[in-house]
Scaffold this active site. Structure first.
Site, PDB file in Angstrom:
ATOM      1  N   HIS A  28       0.646  -1.113  -0.120  1.00  0.00           N
ATOM      2  CA  HIS A  28       0.036   0.117  -0.076  1.00  0.00           C
ATOM      3  C   HIS A  28       0.862   1.289   0.065  1.00  0.00           C
ATOM      4  O   HIS A  28       0.806   2.243  -0.722  1.00  0.00           O
ATOM      5  CB  HIS A  28      -0.826   0.034   1.119  1.00  0.00           C
ATOM      6  N   GLU A  29       1.800   1.382   0.872  1.00  0.00           N
ATOM      7  CA  GLU A  29       2.848   2.445   0.978  1.00  0.00           C
ATOM      8  C   GLU A  29       3.594   2.589  -0.032  1.00  0.00           C
ATOM      9  O   GLU A  29       3.837   3.784  -0.507  1.00  0.00           O
ATOM     10  CB  GLU A  29       3.496   2.488   2.268  1.00  0.00           C
ATOM     11  N   GLU A  66      -5.801   7.097  -2.054  1.00  0.00           N
ATOM     12  CA  GLU A  66      -6.134   6.111  -1.060  1.00  0.00           C
ATOM     13  C   GLU A  66      -6.940   4.903  -1.657  1.00  0.00           C
ATOM     14  O   GLU A  66      -6.463   3.556  -1.520  1.00  0.00           O
ATOM     15  CB  GLU A  66      -6.760   6.389   0.248  1.00  0.00           C
TER      16      GLU A  66
END
Length: 938
Positions: A340-341, A363
């Site tokens: 995700h990051e 996001e």
């Protein structure tokens, strides 16, 4: 860290948001702290000036817990002005200078704390087109919350407390660390210097270029200048961390930083980060633009992780992995959070939303890319088995009238914080997944690469994405496209421009996707089959007793379906309120929303549900595991809106006695467990125990098949852990006997005996039932350095029946010495889900509300999660009144307008309606299908 546990003790958590002030409200006249008129009256900064470069020097003092700094900002002036308005929060400004071609001048500083703004007043005009520089000297305390430039600490194994300082600037907290233009569109370059003691190290977004010795035994680290980026991505840490490093195939240095005693738990994260950064580098066809990527495990951290460019920060549980002590779900969780990051380094950092109303562009994409990347890089994690759960979680909150569109106007910091919710993340990911299925994965990939290349180092809005996904085979793009792109487009051309959905000139991605991002909620598609004719209609799915709230909604829905006669996927774009499609022949059954790749629910009108139930009972493997999970989800949700009777849903659930796939089993628990959780709050033990017995009976075969070891695939291991835990919580005697024996052996070995990781939750939970067992678990918690073990111990302790221990755990977590305050929300929610603790948790939330919002910040997903976790299982008018009375007594500054509070009222009202309508039916059905083990005390 344990998503599988949520099913045991809660309805899926609701989410977050706030009321937006109406634009025609009279504006109050802004007065600066010195009584002068402040020259700007809006929350958003003026666009007359923008920053080009920040030269930032900081000196944090980890003994006095404060810091001083100097920032020089190069300015680009777009209109003549004599005022520079920027952000600063809780900061003492000791000097402000204008460094202009004509010489240095002192600037007057006005402060307007309500909007966290400073006005720098110049006695000469700053002329359009000229370049200027301002220099500010400032001082502030290190924050004692989890945002801004804040203090963190940890305890070594010898008991020594060590202090460090770290940053968390998203969304609006850079202004608490240095004066800046703290909005995402004000991108600039940053050159950072940090003064420290020799016993510490400093790290920041960029590599260190040199260290200079200063008087007083101090060192100053100089970091390279960053690429052009938003303030919320700036990061720096001063600590005694150690690191391990490796270089990717593309030449990027990856380092994992952690406290010295845990550096041996970083190998897995280092491998994952190297593999994933290489994957994204290739997938996006854009080289990662920085020379390094650090991943730091911070001992005190509020959210899961943060994507600061070049220095991503994580909770320790999100990064540290012990191959002997961590579980399959830990491995899955760590890999997902790193994926995700690192996806954010492109989506969010390289291309950034213009304003927080489009946060989902960051996001939703990062959440979606977790699954795309891991599916390819870590196929053994079977990440697809878990994607559907994200869509169900999003629907839980999106079915309330207090939900919000994916892209929604926000203004103040509380509203901005509230955007970090299941709608932006999970719904965002689910509608992207639907779009990818609609366009084909190849066309989707080409479109998002085009989007990233077009808007690198810039800011975007929704429509930029839709334009990039439209007409992807235009000649301009093909000239610079890569081979994959050209092959795809030439193949499309050979097919005469026709795709599986549409002919080339019909597709309007923006028109379709605006219906999914600019209006809240999602559609319920009702399907009625009459011979070969399939009648379709759509309406908003809304859990309310006010039908007028469902009017005026229309989506363009990419429907997919399969039938008993044809297992291939058929497609139909429903653009109108109702439509008809024709099957080539009559069929026994039809299943819409194949694999639930679309973000909508389906109701089978007429006898449609009967044919589905018949199929599941006689040949459930004719449908995929995801299809079965979506049917379970849809049928129980439809009971809430009175489209389906509860007994129909329960009849469908009976097939679960033969189910083995994780998502369908999980969803079965996810729909059935909350029913008895509602009863636990109503003092109706007989029906509650009948319901518990029914669920244990339903899954008894699968529970009995579980081996007490760590064998099998990730999905099998995650499911084993959940099933054994559930069985022991429900006092299923074969499970309790085995877990008790193992706990006693483990305790007798003073915790040195190696337990299979997958079964530790069940073993610890049974152990926590006695005072001696609980105290032993606490002692192991206190001394353990393994974060995943600590998480499991803490959770097990919160399942005890001893209310004094539950109260003590909450107080200890608030105090933060042994149980960290970052874990307080999880502890409170675990206590709230415990049938012996729910009232304690509510009383604790009320009593400590002001401390909680101070520590975790108004509007944050942490606060929303807390409000939902503590309130969403109540189902009586008395409790609704008590909860309303408390929240209504708050001021707006204390959160009375937060969206999560409205959502908690709606959820409780929905629970009340459900209980009033369905309890007699449930009682009758359970009597008829009575459990074989009524006598069992569950």
């Amino acid at each position: 860290m344990f998503p599988l546990l949520l099913l045991l003790f809660a309805l899926l958590p609701s989410s977050h948001g706030a009321q937006i002030p109406s634009p025609d409200q009279p504006k109050e006249i802004p007065v600066a702290t010195n009584g002068q008129l402040f020259p700007w009256d809006r929350m958003r900064l003026p666009k007359t000036i923008s920053p080009l470069h920040y030269d930032l020097s900081l000196h944090p003092n980890l003994t006095t817990l404060d810091f001083t700094g100097v920032v020089r900002i190069d300015l680009d002036v777009h209109e003549d002005t004599s005022v520079v308005v920027l952000h600063a929060k809780k900061m003492y400004i000791s000097s402000a200078l204008l460094l202009a071609p004509a010489g240095t001048r002192v600037l007057q500083v006005l402060e307007y704390p309500r909007f966290h703004q400073l006005a720098l007043m110049s006695d000469v005009v700053l002329t359009k087109g000229r370049k200027y520089e301002v220099q500010l000297e400032f001082a502030a305390n290190l924050s004692d919350s989890y945002h801004g430039f804040y203090k963190s600490s940890y305890r070594t194994s010898t008991g020594e407390v060590r202090v460090m300082a770290s940053t968390q600037f998203e969304a609006t907290f850079a202004r608490g660390a240095f004066p800046c233009f703290d909005e995402p569109a004000f991108k600039a370059n940053f050159t950072i210097r940090i003064i420290r003691e020799p016993r510490h190290i400093a790290i920041s977004n960029m590599p260190k270029v040199r260290t200079v010795e200063l008087p007083g035994d101090l060192l100053e680290d100089h970091f390279d200048t960053t690429v052009r980026m938003s303030t919320y991505l700036v990061a720096y840490i001063v600590s005694d961390f150690q690191s391990v490093s490796r270089t990717t195939q593309h030449g990027v240095k990856i380092s994992i930083y952690a406290v010295p005693e845990k550096i041996n738990q970083t190998a897995f994260a280092l491998d994952a980060a190297v593999k994933l950064l290489d994957f994204y580098d290739d997938y996006f066809d854009i080289p990662y633009p920085l020379p390094k990527q650090d991943l730091a495990a911070i001992p005190d951290f509020q959210s899961g992780a943060m994507e600061n460019w070049g220095l991503t920060t994580y909770r320790e549980t999100g990064l540290l992995f012990d191959p002997d002590r961590s579980s399959a779900s830990d491995k899955l969780g760590i890999t997902k959070v790193i994926a995700h990051e690192l996806a954010h380094q492109w989506f969010g950092n390289l291309v950034t939303m213009e304003w927080w109303n489009d946060l989902w562009l960051n996001e939703g994409f990062a959440k979606f890319m977790e699954f795309v990347s891991l599916d390819i890089t870590y196929p053994e994690l079977q990440v697809d088995d878990f994607f559907l759960g994200k869509c169900f979680e999003a629907m839980e909150v999106d079915s309330l009238s207090s939900s919000h569109p994916v892209s929604t106007p926000v203004e103040n910091p509380t509203q901005i914080q509230e955007m970090f919710d299941d709608v932006s993340y999970d719904k965002g990911a689910c509608i992207l997944n639907m779009l990818r299925d609609f366009l084909t994965p190849e066309a989707f990939e080409i479109g998002i690469i085009r989007y990233l290349k077009r808007f690198s180092y810039q800011n975007t809005v929704n429509s930029h994405l839709w334009e990039s996904l439209t007409d992807i085979c235009s000649s301009d793009d093909l000239d610079e496209g890569r081979m994959k792109h050209k092959e795809f487009c030439s193949k499309r051309k050979d097919e005469s421009g026709a795709s599986k959905w549409y002919s080339g000139d019909e597709l309007d991605v923006r028109a379709i996707m605006d219906t999914w991002t600019l209006q809240e909620g999602f559609p319920l598609v009702t399907v009625e089959v009459k011979g070969r004719e399939v009648r379709l209609s759509q309406e908003r799915f809304l859990r309310t007793d006010n039908p007028s709230l469902t009017e005026g909604f229309l989506w363009q829905i990419p429907l997919t379906y399969m039938t008993s006669a044809s297992r291939s996927v058929h497609r139909f774009l429903l653009k109108t309120k109702s439509d008809v499609l024709y099957l080539p022949e009559e069929v026994d059954w039809v299943k819409f929303n194949v694999n639930m790749s679309g973000y909508y629910m389906v109701h089978y009108g007429g006898g449609g549900w009967n044919s589905i139930i018949s199929l599941l009972h006689h040949n459930h493997t004719a449908l995929s595991g995801n299809d079965r999970a979506s049917l379970i989800h849809n049928v129980f949700q439809l009971v809430s809106v009175e489209k389906v009777r509860l007994d129909t849903a329960l009849e469908l659930s009976l097939y679960l006695s033969r189910e083995t796939e994780i998502m369908a089993v999980w969803q079965g628990f996810g729909e059935l467990v909350p029913l008895y959780k509602l009863m636990e709050k109503r003092d109706m033990p007989e029906l509650e125990n009948q319901m518990k017995s029914f669920i244990v009976d339903l899954f008894r075969g699968l529970i009995d098949q579980q081996e007490w070891n760590d064998s099998g695939s990730v999905s099998q291991r995650v499911l084993r852990s959940y099933l054994l835990l559930f069985a022991c919580v429900r006092n299923y005697s074969p499970c309790v006997t085995k877990a008790t024996r193992l706990f006693n052996q483990w305790r007798d070995s003073d915790g040195t005996m190696s337990l299979p990781v997958d079964i530790t939750m069940a073993v610890f939970m049974v152990g926590a039932r006695t005072r001696e067992g609980w105290d032993f678990l606490y002692e192991k918690y206190r001394t353990s350095l393994q974060m995943s073990v600590k998480s499991r111990l803490k959770w097990a302790m919160a399942v005890t029946t001893m209310t004094d221990k539950l109260q003590w755990m909450m107080e200890q977590s608030l105090n933060g010495e042994v149980m960290k305050t970052q874990d307080l929300p999880d502890v409170i929610i675990s206590v709230a889900r415990n049938p012996h603790g729910f009232k304690l948790a509510w009383d604790f939330l009320r009593t400590h509300w002001h401390t909680l919002i101070q520590k975790f910040d108004l509007g944050s997903s942490t606060i929303s999660h807390l409000v939902a976790g503590v309130t969403n299982q109540y189902s009586t008018r008395e409790m609704l009144h008590e909860i309303r009375s408390f929240f209504d007594s708050l001021t707006e500054e204390a959160g009375s307008q937060m969206r999560c509070i409205q959502q908690s009222y709606e959820t409780i009202e929905d629970n009340i309606r459900w209980m009033d309508r369905n309890l007699p039916l449930l009682q009758a059905w359970l009597n008829k299908h009575g459990s074989r083990n009524h006598h069992q005390e569950l």
